[in-house]
Design an enzyme around this catalytic site. Structure first.
Site, PDB file in Angstrom:
ATOM      1  N   CYS A   9      -5.827   0.036  -6.182  1.00  0.00           N
ATOM      2  CA  CYS A   9      -5.595   0.128  -4.734  1.00  0.00           C
ATOM      3  C   CYS A   9      -4.101  -0.099  -4.490  1.00  0.00           C
ATOM      4  CB  CYS A   9      -6.480  -0.858  -3.965  1.00  0.00           C
ATOM      5  SG  CYS A   9      -6.168  -2.594  -4.326  1.00  0.00           S
ATOM      6  N   ARG A  15      -9.199  -4.533  -2.272  1.00  0.00           N
ATOM      7  CA  ARG A  15     -10.245  -3.588  -2.694  1.00  0.00           C
ATOM      8  C   ARG A  15     -10.444  -3.519  -4.200  1.00  0.00           C
ATOM      9  NH1 ARG A  15      -7.608   1.263   0.492  1.00  0.00           N
ATOM     10  NH2 ARG A  15      -5.812   0.026  -0.185  1.00  0.00           N
ATOM     11  N   ASP A 126      -8.626   0.302   4.196  1.00  0.00           N
ATOM     12  CA  ASP A 126      -7.939  -0.898   3.718  1.00  0.00           C
ATOM     13  C   ASP A 126      -8.339  -2.112   4.566  1.00  0.00           C
ATOM     14  OD1 ASP A 126      -6.215  -2.797   2.868  1.00  0.00           O
ATOM     15  OD2 ASP A 126      -4.460  -1.496   2.874  1.00  0.00           O
TER      16      ASP A 126
END
Ligand code: 4NP
Length: 156
Positions: A9, A15, A126
């Protein structure tokens, strides 16, 4: 033969650490710990050495996954050779990987949402911006489950 997976990420604090710990948990529950290794990294390097985000830790703990022993790190050009699968969270990650690797073999480098075509999402938003770590977990859990099912089908 060992299968090596790298989740990617932007910051490697929200994440991709979540995906690393969720897939490792699924792998361990399937007694495949000796067959599959899981890591994660960020394209930015902004949080190198830091622990994962409190929101990610909270989600993992809610699913009885120990979030301990994490240190954020940055993707490295050698990762394309080292890993069998490099699984990104969004298109921005793929663009950054393309700059780093020059080429993106589509059987090795793809988005986690490519594994869940039934979902109406084609990226993992996000949570550093949205604050919605539940959405992150739901997409990542579905993607990791689909990835492991595919691996098992190819190795049975
Ligand atoms: P991640 O989230 O890519 O899921 O780890 C982010 C974490 C930090 C930042 C951006 C995204 N940041 O701008 O510092």
């Amino acid at each position: 033969m060992l299968t090596r997976v790298l989740f990617v990420c932007l910051g490697n604090i929200c994440r991709s650490p979540m995906a690393e710990y969720v897939l490792r948990d699924l792998v361990q529950k399937a007694h495949l710990g000796g067959m599959i290794t899981v890591d994660s990294a960020g394209t930015s390097g902004w949080h190198n050495g830091e622990n994962m985000h409190a929101g990610t830790q909270k989600m993992l703990l809610a699913h009885q996954i120990d979030p301990a022993r994490f240190h954020s790190s940055q993707v490295h050009a050698d990762d394309l050779n080292h890993y069998d699968f490099i699984i990104a969270m969004d298109d921005q990650n793929l663009t950054a990987l393309h700059t780093l690797f020059q080429q993106l073999p589509s059987n090795k480098v793809y988005k986690i949402t490519d594994l869940i075509p039934q979902s109406d999402m084609n990226e993992v938003p996000d949570p550093y911006l949205t604050g919605d770590f539940q959405q992150t977990y739901d997409l990542i859990f579905q993607g990791c489950t689909a990835w492991l099912r595919q691996w098992q089908q190819q190795h049975q």
